[in-house]
Scaffold this motif. Structure first.
Motif, short mmCIF file in Angstrom:
data_model
loop_
_atom_site.label_atom_id
_atom_site.label_comp_id
_atom_site.label_asym_id
_atom_site.label_seq_id
_atom_site.Cartn_x
_atom_site.Cartn_y
_atom_site.Cartn_z
N PRO A 234 0.84 -1.22 0.00
CA PRO A 234 0.00 0.00 0.00
C PRO A 234 0.86 1.25 0.00
CG PRO A 234 -0.84 -1.60 1.58
CD PRO A 234 0.47 -2.14 1.10
N ARG A 235 0.46 2.22 -0.79
CA ARG A 235 1.25 3.45 -0.92
C ARG A 235 1.10 4.38 0.27
NH1 ARG A 235 -1.13 5.03 -6.70
NH2 ARG A 235 -2.95 4.20 -5.61
N ARG B 161 -7.89 -1.55 1.65
CA ARG B 161 -7.61 -2.96 1.35
C ARG B 161 -8.07 -3.86 2.50
NH1 ARG B 161 -1.72 -3.93 -1.44
NH2 ARG B 161 -1.85 -2.37 -3.10
N THR B 162 -7.85 -3.41 3.71
CA THR B 162 -8.24 -4.20 4.87
C THR B 162 -9.75 -4.39 4.91
OG1 THR B 162 -6.35 -3.37 6.14
CG2 THR B 162 -8.18 -4.33 7.39
N GLU B 163 -10.49 -3.31 4.67
CA GLU B 163 -11.95 -3.40 4.70
C GLU B 163 -12.48 -4.29 3.58
OE1 GLU B 163 -13.11 0.66 4.46
OE2 GLU B 163 -12.86 1.05 6.60
N LYS B 164 -11.79 -4.30 2.45
CA LYS B 164 -12.27 -5.06 1.29
C LYS B 164 -11.88 -6.53 1.36
CE LYS B 164 -12.30 -5.00 -3.78
NZ LYS B 164 -11.83 -4.31 -4.99
#
Length: 271
Positions: free
Chosen positions: A219-220, A228-231
Motif C-alpha cells: 500500500p502506498r 484494502r483491509t476493509e475489502k
C-alpha cells in the motif's frame, strides 16, 4: 585464556527463496492438513442434510412351508408374501432446509478459517526464514571479529614479550577477545535455535537462504491500506458469516417445533 567455539549447521550452496520456504512449509503443516479433513467432513454433512427430501422405502418378504400326516401319508402347505412401503415427507417445518443452510454456512466458515490459518503459517515461515538469514549474517560478523581479535592477542603477546607494550594493553586485548568469543557463542546458539524453528515449520534444513530483491504490491499510504483491509479482511468476512450462522441456527430451532406431514404408500402380495 580458554576459548569455546560452537559448530553450526552448514548451508547448502543452492539458494532458497522465501517463496520456496513458504511452499514447502504449507505442504508440511499438520494444522492445515487437519483443517482440510474437517472441511471434507463438513462437505459430507452437507450431502447428508438433503436426505430428508428423498423418497424412502422398505421391502420385506416371508415364506413358510408346513408338513402334516403319518405313515407315509403327508400333506404339505406353504405361503409367501411380499410387502413394499414408500414414504415421503411432504412438510418438515423447514428442518431440512435449515439443516442444509447451516451445513453450507459451516463450510464457508471453515474455508475462511483455513485461509486465516494459512496466512498465519505463511507469516511464521517468513519470520523463520528471515531469522535464519539474519542469524547467519550476525554469526559471520561475530566470527570475523573473533578471528581478528584472536590475531591481535597473538600479536600483543609477542609485543609484550619483546617489551613493546605493557601488561595492561595485553590484558585489554585479551578481554576484548574473551568478549568476542562470548558473542560468537551467543550468535551460534541463536542461529541453532532459528534453524530448529525453521525445520519444525518447513520440514527440512535451510539451504543458503536468500531475500527478495524487491517487494511489490505494498500500500502506498495509510488510506489505501485501510481500504484494502476493509475489502479483503478475512476476519471481517468470518464475523459476517458467524452472524449468518447464528441466524440460521435460530431458524432451525424454530423449525424443529413445527408440525410434520408425511405420506406413506404401502402394498403387499401374498399367496
Amino acid at each position: 585464556l580458554t576459548i569455546f567455539t560452537l559448530n553450526f549447521m552448514a548451508f547448502n550452496s543452492n539458494a532458497q527463496s522465501i517463496e520456496s520456504s513458504i511452499s514447502k512449509g504449507l505442504n508440511n503443516s499438520n494444522s492445515l492438513s487437519a483443517s482440510s479433513l474437517e472441511w471434507a467432513s463438513l462437505r459430507e454433512k452437507l450431502n447428508q442434510s438433503s436426505a430428508g427430501k428423498e423418497i424412502t422405502g422398505t421391502l420385506s418378504g416371508s415364506f413358510s412351508e408346513t408338513y402334516s400326516g403319518s405313515d407315509g401319508d403327508y400333506n404339505n402347505s406353504f405361503s409367501n408374501s411380499i410387502t413394499a412401503t414408500l414414504s415421503k415427507k411432504l412438510y418438515d417445518g423447514g428442518v431440512a432446509k435449515s439443516s442444509e443452510e447451516i451445513s453450507s454456512l459451516k463450510i464457508d466458515q471453515k474455508t475462511i478459517q483455513i485461509k486465516i490459518l494459512e496466512q498465519k503459517v505463511i507469516l511464521e515461515i517468513i519470520n523463520s526464514h528471515l531469522n535464519v538469514f539474519l542469524s547467519q549474517k550476525i554469526r559471520e560478523l561475530r566470527e570475523k571479529n573473533y578471528l581478528r581479535l584472536k590475531e591481535q592477542v597473538v600479536a600483543n603477546k609477542a609485543r609484550f614479550l619483546a617489551g613493546a607494550i605493557n601488561k595492561t594493553i595485553l590484558a585489554e586485548s585479551e578481554a576484548r577477545y574473551a568478549r568476542a568469543n562470548s558473542q560468537l557463542i551467543e550468535a551460534s546458539l541463536t542461529l541453532s535455535n532459528s534453524i530448529e524453528q525453521y525445520m519444525s515449520l518447513v520440514g527440512e534444513t535451510p539451504q543458503n537462504l536468500v531475500l527478495p530483491s524487491e517487494i511489490n504490491n505494498i500500500p502506498r499510504n495509510q488510506e489505501e491500506a485501510i481500504l484494502r483491509t476493509e475489502k479483503y479482511s478475512l476476519n471481517i468476512a468470518l464475523a459476517k458469516l458467524d452472524v449468518a450462522l447464528n441466524k440460521a441456527q435460530y431458524n432451525s430451532l424454530l423449525s424443529s417445533v413445527m408440525p410434520n406431514i408425511t405420506t406413506t404408500l404401502s402394498g403387499s402380495v401374498s399367496e
